[in-house]
Scaffold this motif. Sequence first.
Motif, PDB file in Angstrom:
ATOM      1  N   ALA A 312       0.855  -1.195   0.000  1.00  0.00           N
ATOM      2  CA  ALA A 312       0.000   0.000   0.000  1.00  0.00           C
ATOM      3  C   ALA A 312       0.888   1.241   0.000  1.00  0.00           C
ATOM      4  O   ALA A 312       1.168   1.816   1.049  1.00  0.00           O
ATOM      5  N   PRO A 313       1.348   1.678  -1.174  1.00  0.00           N
ATOM      6  CA  PRO A 313       2.238   2.846  -1.253  1.00  0.00           C
ATOM      7  C   PRO A 313       1.674   4.107  -0.599  1.00  0.00           C
ATOM      8  O   PRO A 313       2.429   4.993  -0.194  1.00  0.00           O
ATOM      9  N   VAL A 314       0.341   4.181  -0.469  1.00  0.00           N
ATOM     10  CA  VAL A 314      -0.280   5.336   0.168  1.00  0.00           C
ATOM     11  C   VAL A 314       0.177   5.480   1.616  1.00  0.00           C
ATOM     12  O   VAL A 314       0.050   6.556   2.219  1.00  0.00           O
ATOM     13  N   LEU A 315       0.728   4.421   2.183  1.00  0.00           N
ATOM     14  CA  LEU A 315       1.201   4.458   3.567  1.00  0.00           C
ATOM     15  C   LEU A 315       2.235   5.567   3.779  1.00  0.00           C
ATOM     16  O   LEU A 315       2.289   6.182   4.846  1.00  0.00           O
ATOM     17  N   LYS A 316       3.048   5.843   2.763  1.00  0.00           N
ATOM     18  CA  LYS A 316       4.062   6.898   2.902  1.00  0.00           C
ATOM     19  C   LYS A 316       3.405   8.245   3.182  1.00  0.00           C
ATOM     20  O   LYS A 316       3.861   9.019   4.034  1.00  0.00           O
ATOM     21  N   ASP A 317       2.318   8.532   2.464  1.00  0.00           N
ATOM     22  CA  ASP A 317       1.619   9.809   2.674  1.00  0.00           C
ATOM     23  C   ASP A 317       0.948   9.856   4.041  1.00  0.00           C
ATOM     24  O   ASP A 317       0.966  10.890   4.722  1.00  0.00           O
ATOM     25  N   LEU A 318       0.347   8.733   4.446  1.00  0.00           N
ATOM     26  CA  LEU A 318      -0.297   8.685   5.764  1.00  0.00           C
ATOM     27  C   LEU A 318       0.726   8.869   6.879  1.00  0.00           C
ATOM     28  O   LEU A 318       0.461   9.576   7.865  1.00  0.00           O
ATOM     29  N   LYS A 319       1.892   8.264   6.726  1.00  0.00           N
ATOM     30  CA  LYS A 319       2.935   8.396   7.746  1.00  0.00           C
ATOM     31  C   LYS A 319       3.420   9.843   7.842  1.00  0.00           C
ATOM     32  O   LYS A 319       3.682  10.350   8.942  1.00  0.00           O
ATOM     33  N   ALA A 320       3.536  10.503   6.711  1.00  0.00           N
ATOM     34  CA  ALA A 320       3.970  11.900   6.733  1.00  0.00           C
ATOM     35  C   ALA A 320       2.941  12.779   7.451  1.00  0.00           C
ATOM     36  O   ALA A 320       3.309  13.648   8.266  1.00  0.00           O
ATOM     37  N   GLU A 321       1.662  12.557   7.155  1.00  0.00           N
ATOM     38  CA  GLU A 321       0.616  13.327   7.835  1.00  0.00           C
ATOM     39  C   GLU A 321       0.581  13.012   9.329  1.00  0.00           C
ATOM     40  O   GLU A 321       0.425  13.912  10.165  1.00  0.00           O
ATOM     41  N   ALA A 322       0.719  11.727   9.665  1.00  0.00           N
ATOM     42  CA  ALA A 322       0.696  11.324  11.076  1.00  0.00           C
ATOM     43  C   ALA A 322       1.872  11.938  11.835  1.00  0.00           C
ATOM     44  O   ALA A 322       1.721  12.372  12.990  1.00  0.00           O
ATOM     45  N   ALA A 323       3.033  11.983  11.208  1.00  0.00           N
ATOM     46  CA  ALA A 323       4.209  12.570  11.851  1.00  0.00           C
ATOM     47  C   ALA A 323       3.980  14.049  12.147  1.00  0.00           C
ATOM     48  O   ALA A 323       4.361  14.558  13.211  1.00  0.00           O
ATOM     49  N   ALA A 324       3.340  14.757  11.204  1.00  0.00           N
ATOM     50  CA  ALA A 324       3.048  16.177  11.421  1.00  0.00           C
ATOM     51  C   ALA A 324       2.062  16.362  12.576  1.00  0.00           C
ATOM     52  O   ALA A 324       2.203  17.286  13.387  1.00  0.00           O
ATOM     53  N   ILE A 325       1.072  15.482  12.662  1.00  0.00           N
ATOM     54  CA  ILE A 325       0.098  15.545  13.747  1.00  0.00           C
ATOM     55  C   ILE A 325       0.783  15.318  15.100  1.00  0.00           C
ATOM     56  O   ILE A 325       0.528  16.018  16.076  1.00  0.00           O
ATOM     57  N   LYS A 326       1.684  14.342  15.153  1.00  0.00           N
ATOM     58  CA  LYS A 326       2.398  14.060  16.394  1.00  0.00           C
ATOM     59  C   LYS A 326       3.288  15.231  16.800  1.00  0.00           C
ATOM     60  O   LYS A 326       3.400  15.554  17.998  1.00  0.00           O
ATOM     61  N   ARG A 327       3.898  15.895  15.828  1.00  0.00           N
ATOM     62  CA  ARG A 327       4.727  17.064  16.150  1.00  0.00           C
ATOM     63  C   ARG A 327       3.873  18.175  16.763  1.00  0.00           C
ATOM     64  O   ARG A 327       4.297  18.854  17.709  1.00  0.00           O
ATOM     65  N   GLU A 328       2.689  18.360  16.210  1.00  0.00           N
ATOM     66  CA  GLU A 328       1.791  19.386  16.747  1.00  0.00           C
ATOM     67  C   GLU A 328       1.371  19.066  18.183  1.00  0.00           C
ATOM     68  O   GLU A 328       1.176  19.976  18.998  1.00  0.00           O
ATOM     69  N   ASP A 329       1.243  17.756  18.480  1.00  0.00           N
ATOM     70  CA  ASP A 329       0.814  17.348  19.818  1.00  0.00           C
ATOM     71  C   ASP A 329       1.953  17.325  20.829  1.00  0.00           C
ATOM     72  O   ASP A 329       1.713  17.262  22.040  1.00  0.00           O
ATOM     73  N   ALA A 330       3.186  17.340  20.340  1.00  0.00           N
ATOM     74  CA  ALA A 330       4.333  17.232  21.236  1.00  0.00           C
ATOM     75  C   ALA A 330       4.439  18.465  22.135  1.00  0.00           C
ATOM     76  O   ALA A 330       4.156  19.599  21.690  1.00  0.00           O
ATOM     77  N   PRO A 331       4.804  18.274  23.408  1.00  0.00           N
ATOM     78  CA  PRO A 331       4.969  19.425  24.309  1.00  0.00           C
ATOM     79  C   PRO A 331       6.000  20.403  23.774  1.00  0.00           C
ATOM     80  O   PRO A 331       7.053  19.988  23.266  1.00  0.00           O
ATOM     81  N   GLN A 332       5.717  21.668  23.872  1.00  0.00           N
ATOM     82  CA  GLN A 332       6.647  22.698  23.378  1.00  0.00           C
ATOM     83  C   GLN A 332       7.669  23.075  24.463  1.00  0.00           C
ATOM     84  O   GLN A 332       7.379  23.025  25.636  1.00  0.00           O
TER      85      GLN A 332
END
Length: 332
Positions: A312-332
């Motif tokens: 499922a090559p689409v996994l690369k795009d999902l992982k990129a979006e998920a990584a951005a979401i996790k960065r937003e949730d990370a404590p500053q």
Amino acid sequence: MKFKKSIIEVLLVSFVLAFSASAAAKDLRLGLIVPNSHAWTAAARSMAKDLKEQSDGKYTVSIYPSGQLGSEARMLQQLQTGALDMAFLTLAEITNRAPEFGAFYEPYLVENVEQAGELLNGPTATKMLDNLPSEAGVVGVGYGIASMRVMLTNFRATSAEDLSGRKIRITPFPPVRDFYNLLGAAFTPMPLPDVYDALANGQVDGVDADMELVWKLKLYQRAQTVLNSNHMMFPVIGLVSGRLWAQLSESDRKLISGVAKKHLNALFPKYTKIQAEMTRNVKNAGVDVVDVGPDFFGDVTDEWDVQWTRKAPVLKDLKAEAAAIKREDAPQ
């Protein structure tokens, strides 16, 4: 006489209009595999009420939970033929028809239900719905969620190696099968109502589930350990029969899809609360609930990722979006 005639004419017109509205009304049949007490069924009931109100009675919805209309495979077939109008299904059967949806089961793709909600409403997940009419003969109108997946065992589990060779009840579709294959477990499909007794008689040694099922099906009574791993999300998808969709006006399509998506989306905040509540209940029942993360599974998560990036090559795009979401949730 003229006055009486006018009254009769008004009554006749009212009757004709009422009859016409009634004749035009359509009752949509919606199927689910989960029981009547499940949050997905509650979401379907809320959707039905909302749709009836917003359509001024043009659309009503009859709900069939607990697999009354058959398995999810059977319900998907009914959607394709038009015998069933709508369904809230797990992505398991859809993944059998459209393998790219298996990408959602990447271990630790998201950390919690809130992140799952952001990802499933993101651009990649939304675009994936566009392929369903050609791949499966259905229209996807949105995603919801259950709690994150955990593992319950009737033996003491302290490492991933303890799962090797054990019989684990799973939802039998490729991404989950591959995960347990990599763990060396003997995955064992069976209906959820049978799992309670199967844990007691040794037919299975454990179950891949969520805390809601662990608590509501009383599976915790058969547990030695609950690995609170949150290792995968478990989406639900709202589907409309392609045959029905073709008959709908553009305004009715927008109405039905909008109302369905609204109530599916309401599951994300609801399950944040449900998961916390059910986890407390299981702990208070005296079960050994062990919090584990990606390290618990060693190389298995990476090996799964390699396999499914090819499938499922689409996994690369999902992982990129998920990584951005996790960065937003990370404590500053």
